[in-house]
Write a protein that holds these residues in place. Structure first.
Motif, PDB file in Angstrom:
ATOM      1  N   ILE A 550       0.833  -1.204   0.000  1.00 47.90           N
ATOM      2  CA  ILE A 550       0.000   0.000   0.000  1.00 47.90           C
ATOM      3  C   ILE A 550       0.867   1.254   0.000  1.00 47.90           C
ATOM      4  O   ILE A 550       0.608   2.224  -0.719  1.00 47.90           O
ATOM      5  CB  ILE A 550      -0.950   0.005   1.209  1.00 47.90           C
ATOM      6  N   GLN A 551       1.923   1.225   0.826  1.00 49.42           N
ATOM      7  CA  GLN A 551       2.785   2.410   0.935  1.00 49.42           C
ATOM      8  C   GLN A 551       3.554   2.675  -0.354  1.00 49.42           C
ATOM      9  O   GLN A 551       3.987   3.812  -0.586  1.00 49.42           O
ATOM     10  CB  GLN A 551       3.750   2.243   2.113  1.00 49.42           C
ATOM     11  N   ASN A 552       3.733   1.663  -1.184  1.00 47.57           N
ATOM     12  CA  ASN A 552       4.397   1.826  -2.472  1.00 47.57           C
ATOM     13  C   ASN A 552       3.393   2.004  -3.609  1.00 47.57           C
ATOM     14  O   ASN A 552       3.705   1.754  -4.782  1.00 47.57           O
ATOM     15  CB  ASN A 552       5.306   0.632  -2.762  1.00 47.57           C
ATOM     16  N   ASN A 553       2.176   2.425  -3.249  1.00 53.50           N
ATOM     17  CA  ASN A 553       1.137   2.735  -4.235  1.00 53.50           C
ATOM     18  C   ASN A 553       0.824   1.538  -5.129  1.00 53.50           C
ATOM     19  O   ASN A 553       0.609   1.674  -6.327  1.00 53.50           O
ATOM     20  CB  ASN A 553       1.563   3.956  -5.067  1.00 53.50           C
ATOM     21  N   ARG A 554       0.851   0.338  -4.515  1.00 46.66           N
ATOM     22  CA  ARG A 554       0.505  -0.925  -5.171  1.00 46.66           C
ATOM     23  C   ARG A 554       1.424  -1.236  -6.363  1.00 46.66           C
ATOM     24  O   ARG A 554       1.040  -1.927  -7.282  1.00 46.66           O
ATOM     25  CB  ARG A 554      -0.953  -0.911  -5.613  1.00 46.66           C
ATOM     26  N   SER A 555       2.645  -0.767  -6.274  1.00 46.57           N
ATOM     27  CA  SER A 555       3.623  -1.100  -7.322  1.00 46.57           C
ATOM     28  C   SER A 555       4.243  -2.446  -6.996  1.00 46.57           C
ATOM     29  O   SER A 555       4.927  -2.595  -5.979  1.00 46.57           O
ATOM     30  CB  SER A 555       4.712  -0.016  -7.400  1.00 46.57           C
ATOM     31  N   MET A 556       4.003  -3.450  -7.866  1.00 45.37           N
ATOM     32  CA  MET A 556       4.519  -4.793  -7.626  1.00 45.37           C
ATOM     33  C   MET A 556       6.048  -4.800  -7.655  1.00 45.37           C
ATOM     34  O   MET A 556       6.699  -5.413  -6.797  1.00 45.37           O
ATOM     35  CB  MET A 556       3.965  -5.761  -8.680  1.00 45.37           C
ATOM     36  N   ALA A 557       6.625  -4.104  -8.628  1.00 37.51           N
ATOM     37  CA  ALA A 557       8.083  -4.111  -8.785  1.00 37.51           C
ATOM     38  C   ALA A 557       8.774  -3.458  -7.592  1.00 37.51           C
ATOM     39  O   ALA A 557       9.729  -4.002  -7.016  1.00 37.51           O
ATOM     40  CB  ALA A 557       8.466  -3.393 -10.079  1.00 37.51           C
ATOM     41  N   THR A 558       8.282  -2.288  -7.209  1.00 44.40           N
ATOM     42  CA  THR A 558       8.908  -1.564  -6.093  1.00 44.40           C
ATOM     43  C   THR A 558       8.747  -2.322  -4.780  1.00 44.40           C
ATOM     44  O   THR A 558       9.680  -2.426  -3.980  1.00 44.40           O
ATOM     45  CB  THR A 558       8.284  -0.162  -5.950  1.00 44.40           C
ATOM     46  N   THR A 559       7.552  -2.895  -4.570  1.00 45.68           N
ATOM     47  CA  THR A 559       7.299  -3.638  -3.334  1.00 45.68           C
ATOM     48  C   THR A 559       8.162  -4.880  -3.254  1.00 45.68           C
ATOM     49  O   THR A 559       8.749  -5.186  -2.206  1.00 45.68           O
ATOM     50  CB  THR A 559       5.812  -4.015  -3.239  1.00 45.68           C
ATOM     51  N   ALA A 560       8.251  -5.638  -4.344  1.00 43.43           N
ATOM     52  CA  ALA A 560       9.076  -6.857  -4.367  1.00 43.43           C
ATOM     53  C   ALA A 560      10.536  -6.533  -4.088  1.00 43.43           C
ATOM     54  O   ALA A 560      11.226  -7.248  -3.347  1.00 43.43           O
ATOM     55  CB  ALA A 560       8.925  -7.555  -5.713  1.00 43.43           C
ATOM     56  N   GLU A 589     -13.986   0.488  -3.220  1.00 41.79           N
ATOM     57  CA  GLU A 589     -14.253   0.641  -1.796  1.00 41.79           C
ATOM     58  C   GLU A 589     -13.305  -0.209  -0.950  1.00 41.79           C
ATOM     59  O   GLU A 589     -12.855   0.220   0.120  1.00 41.79           O
ATOM     60  CB  GLU A 589     -15.701   0.291  -1.478  1.00 41.79           C
ATOM     61  N   ASP A 590     -12.979  -1.422  -1.408  1.00 43.69           N
ATOM     62  CA  ASP A 590     -12.034  -2.278  -0.682  1.00 43.69           C
ATOM     63  C   ASP A 590     -10.650  -1.634  -0.630  1.00 43.69           C
ATOM     64  O   ASP A 590      -9.985  -1.602   0.420  1.00 43.69           O
ATOM     65  CB  ASP A 590     -11.941  -3.659  -1.348  1.00 43.69           C
ATOM     66  N   HIS A 591     -10.232  -1.120  -1.791  1.00 45.04           N
ATOM     67  CA  HIS A 591      -8.924  -0.473  -1.862  1.00 45.04           C
ATOM     68  C   HIS A 591      -8.871   0.740  -0.921  1.00 45.04           C
ATOM     69  O   HIS A 591      -7.904   0.935  -0.166  1.00 45.04           O
ATOM     70  CB  HIS A 591      -8.634  -0.048  -3.305  1.00 45.04           C
ATOM     71  N   LEU A 592      -9.918   1.562  -0.943  1.00 47.18           N
ATOM     72  CA  LEU A 592      -9.950   2.769  -0.111  1.00 47.18           C
ATOM     73  C   LEU A 592      -9.965   2.409   1.369  1.00 47.18           C
ATOM     74  O   LEU A 592      -9.288   3.063   2.185  1.00 47.18           O
ATOM     75  CB  LEU A 592     -11.201   3.583  -0.452  1.00 47.18           C
ATOM     76  N   LYS A 593     -10.692   1.342   1.739  1.00 45.31           N
ATOM     77  CA  LYS A 593     -10.767   0.937   3.151  1.00 45.31           C
ATOM     78  C   LYS A 593      -9.398   0.525   3.669  1.00 45.31           C
ATOM     79  O   LYS A 593      -8.973   0.959   4.757  1.00 45.31           O
ATOM     80  CB  LYS A 593     -11.765  -0.212   3.289  1.00 45.31           C
ATOM     81  N   VAL A 594      -8.677  -0.301   2.898  1.00 43.71           N
ATOM     82  CA  VAL A 594      -7.351  -0.752   3.328  1.00 43.71           C
ATOM     83  C   VAL A 594      -6.364   0.420   3.336  1.00 43.71           C
ATOM     84  O   VAL A 594      -5.528   0.557   4.238  1.00 43.71           O
ATOM     85  CB  VAL A 594      -6.846  -1.887   2.420  1.00 43.71           C
ATOM     86  N   LEU A 595      -6.458   1.262   2.300  1.00 42.45           N
ATOM     87  CA  LEU A 595      -5.579   2.434   2.222  1.00 42.45           C
ATOM     88  C   LEU A 595      -5.758   3.318   3.467  1.00 42.45           C
ATOM     89  O   LEU A 595      -4.773   3.768   4.072  1.00 42.45           O
ATOM     90  CB  LEU A 595      -5.903   3.229   0.964  1.00 42.45           C
TER      91      LEU A 595
END
Length: 607
Positions: A550-560, A589-595
């Motif tokens: 979440i903190q990496n704006n859902r970037s798979m590459a950056t998070t990995a 709504e799911d994304h916003l709740k977790v964010l």
């Protein structure tokens, strides 16, 4: 006008009260030095002390007996004969601890009094209870060591049985001034008794007695002279200048509350002022110190306190021992200064309380003409642009010392923030800054001055300074809105346990959650993260992955990359999180709740 007249009357009453205290002290000094018979001196000390501590209902003096190694009651008022059998060991109960430690003890809580008497023997507890059978429960107690120099001779103790908070800091301060004179009188009386009992030593003891009497006369003369200046309202500077005239070596008074020193012409003292305050803010004993800046400065520092409150220091340059006359001048001058400072502080508190009330009245007004009139009372006038800052100190359990620190920070900010159309005051440990300017150009300057001032404080003191500020266009009624925004910015810093200065506009979305209870936020987080919100090692890994994602704006590459795992591994983890939490990140709504949950955790819950 009526408020000013009432204030002047109150100040007049305070001055009259201070003068009465001085008269009582001087009469007591004369009374206890009117005889050299030990038993008579003890009685005069006891009766004189009860005149000074007017709220006390009973009292006794204990003297140390070397043969039994106990404190023995030698004279008393307000007790029956059972008090004669009250004999305590060194360190036993309140009086035994006062004798052992040499510290004054003022206790105004019955529970705390009896907790402090926990190690009192059953026999002594029975004697002290029977000694005042009509009112056996003690409501407040003041116990003072009777000492001459470093030698503690006994303990003087006063009880209040009927009135809650009967004994006060003022009683403590007055008794502290009286105790040193009482100790000298007792010492003289003991010498006289020894002379009568030892004719072989009469010549030696007579000489010593004359020297002691000469010292007492000199001390009384100095005390009377300096106290007269205080009674005549000559001010701190006049007292310091007079002490300089009397002394062989020159001295400076460093005022902790104002952050300055007197006399001002000794300018190199300014370079060591902060260091001296840091060194002696928690000290009670005088000492020699050496400081290094561009040059080495050696000096003798005598801290001035009122109970737990640090007021300032007397500074004498040089590292050679002080002559006895200079020591007397410093000791007596310190007592006079502490009384004068506390009197001035009482006046300042009254003025700041009035300013606080007028300021909050100003915040409520929505009529332009009325607002202008109240602003004039505050010494300011309206303009187009408004800044309000609220600064609070945190970290000292002693409220008096905390208020003392607030006054020091206020003095520093006043020196730096010299704007004509500004108001700065302190009340209840909170500094308020109100400033009007023609436009927003001055906002950055004022904000920087406040930030620098608070940084100056936080770099030097363990007590934390934090503040909130709000700015904007002004019209009557909006001042209250800006005040509330400054309060919210301050509250945000407190919840984040941060220090420094925060502008309201920099809070962001957190303004929506400032007043939400921590339990409510925690409940939302628990509900959102559900099965991941436990101490299971696997779930901890998934929770950490989720937060990083979440903190990496859902970037798979950056998070990995940050987690040091392959993107396929990350994909499977995220899928597992979605399954466990029953969410879909592609669903808005799911994304916003977790964010939101991750943001709330990092903002309000994380250490």
């Amino acid at each position: 006008m009526e408020q000013n007249e009432a204030l002047l009357k109150q100040l007049s009453r305070e001055n009259q009260k201070a003068q009465n205290h001085v008269v009582n002290l001087m009469e007591s000094f004369r009374a206890i030095n009117s005889t050299l018979e030990l038993d008579e001196v003890l009685k005069k000390i006891m009766h004189s002390a009860l005149k000074i501590v007017e709220t006390a209902e009973a009292g006794y003096i204990q003297m140390y007996d070397a043969i039994s190694d106990k404190l023995i009651v030698k004279t008393y008022v307000g007790f029956n004969e059972n008090i004669k059998f009250f004999k305590v060991n060194i360190g036993e109960s309140i009086t035994g601890k006062v004798f052992r430690d040499g510290d004054i003890r003022l206790i105004t809580s019955t529970e705390e009094i009896y907790n402090s008497m926990a190690n009192l023997s059953e026999e002594n507890l029975e004697f002290i209870t029977k000694a005042h059978q009509n009112s056996p429960t003690i409501k407040s107690i003041l116990s003072v060591p009777v000492a001459l120099g470093t030698k503690t001779m006994g303990v003087m103790t006063f009880h209040c049985f009927d009135v809650e908070d009967g004994l006060s800091e003022t009683d403590l301060l007055l008794l502290q001034s009286f105790a040193s004179q009482a100790a000298t009188a007792l010492y003289n009386a003991q010498l006289h008794t020894e002379v009568q009992n030892s004719l072989d030593e009469v010549i030696h003891l007579s000489k010593k007695l004359k020297e002691t009497n000469a010292m007492l006369e000199k001390r009384t003369e100095i005390h009377t002279h300096l106290t007269k200046l205080s009674v005549q309202n000559k001010g701190l500077e006049a007292i310091i200048l007079e002490m300089n005239k009397l002394m062989e070596r020159k001295l400076v008074y460093a005022d902790y509350l104002e952050g300055n020193y007197v006399p001002q012409h000794i300018q190199h003292i300014a370079t060591i002022l902060d260091d001296i305050f840091l060194l002696f803010a928690n000290k009670t004993e005088a000492s020699y110190v050496s400081t290094y800046d561009s040059v080495q400065i050696d000096c003798y520092i005598y801290p001035i306190r009122s109970g737990s409150v640090f007021l300032g220091c007397l500074i004498v340059e040089g590292n050679t021992p002080l002559l006895q006359p200079d020591q007397l001048i410093i000791e007596q001058g310190a007592l006079t200064l502490s009384l004068e400072i506390m009197r001035l502080r009482s006046q300042t508190e009254i003025l700041y309380k009035k300013t606080y009330e007028t300021y909050h009245r100003f915040l409520e007004i929505r009529n332009l003409q009325q607002a202008e009139l109240v602003a004039q009372e505050l010494g300011i006038h309206h303009d187009h642009f408004l800044q309000i800052a609220l600064i609070e100190l945190d970290g000292n359990a002693d409220l008096l010392s905390l208020e003392n620190d607030a006054l020091l920070l206020l003095a520093h900010l006043k020196e730096k923030l010299r704007l004509e159309n500004s108001l700065l005051f302190s009340y209840n440990n909170k500094i308020t800054v109100l400033s009007f300017t023609r436009d927003s150009a001055g906002e950055g300057m004022i904000t920087n001055i406040l930030k620098n001032g608070m940084n100056w404080w936080n770099e030097r003191f363990t007590v934390v300074a934090r503040g909130g500020i709000s700015t904007g266009q002004y019209s009557p009624g909006q001042a209250k809105d800006y005040h509330m925004k400054a309060e919210k910015a301050l509250l945000h810093l407190k919840k984040q346990k941060e220090k420094g200065l925060l502008h309201y506009r920099d809070i962001g979305i957190s303004t929506l959650f400032l007043h939400h209870p921590a339990e409510e936020i925690n409940s939302f987080l628990s509900e959102t993260f559900s099965v991941l919100w436990n101490n299971n090692e696997t779930n901890d890994e998934l929770l950490h992955t989720l937060f990083t994602y979440i903190q990496n704006n859902r970037s798979m590459a950056t998070t990995a990359k940050e987690l040091h795992i392959h993107t396929n591994t990350l994909y499977h983890r995220i899928k597992k999180v979605e399954d466990l939490l029953k969410i879909d990140f592609n669903h808005y709504e799911d994304h916003l709740k977790v964010l939101l949950a991750v943001y709330l955790y990092n903002t309000f819950m994380a250490d």
